[in-house]
Design an enzyme around this catalytic site. Structure first.
Site, short mmCIF file in Angstrom:
data_model
loop_
_atom_site.label_atom_id
_atom_site.label_comp_id
_atom_site.label_asym_id
_atom_site.label_seq_id
_atom_site.Cartn_x
_atom_site.Cartn_y
_atom_site.Cartn_z
N GLY A 1 -1.42 -32.47 -11.62
CA GLY A 1 -2.29 -32.69 -10.33
C GLY A 1 -1.78 -33.76 -9.37
N GLU B 1 -5.14 -38.07 -23.40
CA GLU B 1 -5.78 -36.79 -23.76
C GLU B 1 -5.02 -35.85 -24.72
OE1 GLU B 1 -7.89 -33.03 -21.31
OE2 GLU B 1 -5.62 -33.62 -20.42
N GLU C 1 -9.13 -30.21 -10.79
CA GLU C 1 -9.98 -30.60 -12.00
C GLU C 1 -9.02 -30.93 -13.25
OE1 GLU C 1 -11.14 -29.99 -15.38
OE2 GLU C 1 -11.53 -27.96 -15.14
N THR D 1 -3.50 -34.13 -15.35
CA THR D 1 -3.53 -35.43 -14.42
C THR D 1 -1.96 -35.41 -13.92
OG1 THR D 1 -5.43 -36.09 -15.39
CG2 THR D 1 -3.87 -37.72 -13.92
N GLU D 2 -1.02 -35.18 -14.74
CA GLU D 2 0.24 -35.34 -14.35
C GLU D 2 0.76 -34.30 -13.37
OE1 GLU D 2 4.95 -35.42 -16.28
OE2 GLU D 2 3.20 -34.83 -17.45
N LYS E 1 -2.01 -18.02 -8.99
CA LYS E 1 -1.08 -18.37 -9.89
C LYS E 1 -1.63 -18.54 -11.39
CE LYS E 1 1.59 -21.32 -11.74
NZ LYS E 1 1.91 -20.71 -13.28
N CYS F 1 -10.98 -29.48 -21.56
CA CYS F 1 -10.87 -30.77 -20.68
C CYS F 1 -11.91 -31.55 -20.80
CB CYS F 1 -10.61 -30.36 -19.14
SG CYS F 1 -11.69 -29.59 -18.33
#
Length: 495
Positions: free
Chosen positions: A252, A399, A269, A249-250, A194, A303
Site C-alpha cells: 500500500g 500481521e 484497505e 501495508t507494505e 488486476k 485482514c
C-alpha cells in the site's frame, strides 16, 4: 434467494478450470503480450490446475487506453442511471445463476471450504444489488451563498473520477473483485481490474458475466499479472485517476508513492492486528467461539482477524483453553472435503511465513497450542493459540495472515485499551461484555475503523469499512465507498 449448490466433485471442477485463460481488454479475450504465464494452483495439493496470462506493462497500457476511451465517449454514463442500475442488477442475477461454477473455482483455486465459497459468492451478488440501487440516487446539493453582485444559483455535482485501477487480493478473490467493480461502475467510472496472481480465475469469470449482462466493451478490463509488474504499471499510469487497493501495508505504501506522479486518488484497505477484548462478565459461551473463529475463519487469511485476544485475567485460563479446544475441533481439509471447516493457506510461501512465525514464538519461550503441519502435501497449518509471548515478538506485533491467536491477559479496561491501541494498525476490534457502558467506552476509545460488540466479522455493503493508522486510507462500502470514486464540482450561475 435461490443459489445453486456447489459442484461436489473436485475432478469436475478441475475439468472446468483446466485451460489457458485469457485477459479481457476492450471487450476481447486476449493472450498476454509477454507470452509469460501464471501457474494457478490448488493450495490443498500444490498442483497446477490452470494457467492465466501474466500481463505486463503493455497489457496494462492497452487496458487503460480502452478504459479511458470508454470513459471519454461516455458509453457507460450515457446509458442513463436506470439502465445502468438494470445491468448491474443483471450481473447479480448471473452470479446466482452460475454460483455452482464460481463456488467450485473458489474451492479449487482458493482452497475455501464449500460453505465459505458459497458465502463469498452470495455476498458478491448482494453487493451488486446494493449498488445497483444507488445509480439514480447520486445527488449534489443546492447552496445559498451571500456574495456581492448579482444573486447566484449555486449547486454541486458528483462526478466520476475517470479510470479506476482496482487491485484485489487472494483471500476472497471473487467477492473482492465484485465489491470494487460494483462500486466503481455505480460511480460512473470505467476500470482496469488486476486480480492476485495466486487467484485470477474467478475474477476472469466475473468478466464473462459482465459482458453477458451488457456492460459495454472497455468499461471493465481485467489483466492478471504479478504485482510488481502489472500492479506497478497500473499504479504509475498517468491516465488512471483512482487506485483502489486491498492488500498489505507494505505494498500500500508503494502504491501511495506511485500515485504522486499524477496525484491520482487512492483508497487503501491494508493490514490489521485487531484486538478482541473479552471481559470477565462476557457470555463466554459466545465470546470464546466468537473470538476463536474471529481468527480461524478463512484460515486466518482475513485482514480483520482478531489475532490479539485480550482476556481479563480472572477468566484468562478458561478462555485460552476454550479457544484451543475450538481450534482442535475444526476439521482441516481441501475445498472439496465435505467435512472441511478450515482450508489451506494460499501458497507454500505463506505456509513458510506462518509456520516460521510460530517457530520464532516457540523459540522465544511462548507456549504454543496447536501449530502443527498435519499433512504431507498442501499448505495446511493447525489452528494455533499462543500464550506468554514476548510483547515485542513478531506474533504480537506483525500481521500473520494465518490461523494464529496470541492471547494476552489484562486487569482493567484502561489496560485493555492501552494494549489494544498499542499497534501500528487500526482496522477492526471486538469487545465482549455484558456492560453496555463499558462496551461503548471501549468502542469510542479504540483506534479502529470497525468495532464489533458481542459479535465479530460482521460486514455489510451499506456499512463503511476501512482502517485507522497504517491500516489504510479512505472507506469502502456504503455511500462513503461510492464517494471515493467521485469528485465534487461546484457550479455558480449569476442570475
Amino acid at each position: 434467494m435461490n443459489v445453486h449448490s456447489p459442484l461436489q466433485s473436485r475432478e469436475a471442477a478441475v475439468r472446468m478450470a483446466s485451460r489457458d485463460w485469457k485477459m479481457l481488454i476492450d471487450g476481447e479475450w486476449l493472450d498476454g503480450s509477454t507470452q509469460d504465464w501464471l501457474d494457478v494452483r490448488d493450495p490443498a495439493t500444490g498442483e497446477v490446475i490452470a494457467r492465466a496470462p501474466a500481463g505486463g506493462a503493455a497489457d496494462i497500457h492497452a487496458a487503460v487506453a480502452a478504459a479511458k476511451a470508454a470513459f471519454d465517449d461516455r458509453r457507460w454514463l450515457n446509458l442513463g442511471a436506470e439502465e445502468r442500475s438494470r445491468r448491474l442488477w443483471r450481473v447479480a442475477d448471473l452470479i446466482e445463476r452460475d454460483a455452482a461454477k464460481i463456488q467450485a473455482v473458489e474451492q479449487l483455486n482458493n482452497g475455501a471450504p464449500a460453505s465459505l465459497a458459497a458465502f463469498f459468492t452470495t455476498y458478491a451478488a448482494k453487493f451488486f444489488r446494493h449498488y445497483a440501487g444507488w445509480c439514480d440516487k447520486i445527488n449534489g446539493e443546492t447552496i445559498e451563498i451571500s456574495e456581492p453582485g448579482a444573486p447566484f444559483h449555486t449547486y454541486t455535482r458528483k462526478e466520476p473520477l475517470g479510470v479506476a485501477g482496482l487491485i484485489v487480493p487472494w483471500n476472497g478473490p471473487f467477492a473482492s473483485a465484485a465489491m470494487k467493480v460494483a462500486t466503481a461502475l455505480t460511480a460512473g467510472c470505467t476500470c482496469v481490474l488486476k486480480p492476485s496472481e495466486e487467484t485470477p480465475l474467478s475474477a476472469l469469470m466475473l468478466g464473462e458475466l459482465l459482458i453477458e449482462a451488457g456492460i459495454p466493451a472497455g468499461v471493465v478490463n481485467i489483466v492478471p499479472g504479478h504485482g510488481h509488474i502489472a500492479g506497478a504499471a497500473l499504479a504509475n499510469h498517468p491516465d488512471v485517476s483512482k487506485i483502489s487497493f486491498t492488500g498489505s501495508t507494505e505494498v500500500g505504501k508503494l502504491i501511495a508513492n506511485a500515485a504522486t506522479g499524477n496525484l491520482k486518488k487512492v483508497s487503501l484497505e491494508l493490514g490489521g492486528k485487531s484486538p478482541s477484548i473479552i471481559f470477565d462478565d462476557a457470555d463466554l459461551s459466545k465470546a470464546i467461539p466468537g473470538a476463536a473463529l474471529g481468527t480461524f475463519y478463512n484460515t486466518g487469511q482475513v485482514c480483520i482477524a482478531g489475532t490479539r485476544v485480550l482476556v481479563q485475567r480472572s477468566v484468562y485460563d478458561q478462555v485460552v483453553e476454550g479457544m484451543a479446544a475450538v481450534g482442535r475441533s475444526l476439521h482441516l481439509g481441501g475445498g472439496f472435503d465435505p467435512e472441511a471447516q478450515i482450508g489451506p493457506l494460499i501458497s507454500a510461501k505463506q505456509l513458510e511465513r506462518v509456520s516460521g512465525m510460530i517457530d520464532v514464538a516457540r523459540d522465544e519461550g511462548a507456549q504454543v497450542l496447536g501449530g502443527g503441519l498435519p499433512f504431507e502435501r498442501g499448505y495446511f497449518v493447525e489452528p494455533t493459540v499462543i500464550t506468554n509471548a514476548r510483547p515485542d515478538s513478531v506474533v504480537v506485533r506483525d500481521e500473520i495472515f494465518g490461523p494464529v491467536i496470541t492471547a494476552i491477559p489484562f486487569d482493567d479496561p484502561e489496560e485493555a485499551l492501552s494494549i489494544g491501541n498499542d499497534t501500528e494498525y487500526g482496522l477492526a476490534a471486538a469487545v465482549w461484555t455484558r456492560d453496555i457502558g463499558r462496551s461503548q467506552l471501549i468502542a469510542n476509545s479504540i483506534a479502529a475503523g470497525t468495532v464489533w460488540v458481542n459479535c465479530q466479522l460482521v460486514l455489510s455493503p451499506g456499512a463503511p469499512f476501512g482502517g485507522y493508522k497504517q491500516s489504510g486510507w479512505g472507506r469502502e462500502n456504503g455511500i462513503e465507498g461510492l464517494h471515493g470514486f467521485m469528485q465534487t464540482k461546484t457550479v455558480m450561475t449569476a442570475l
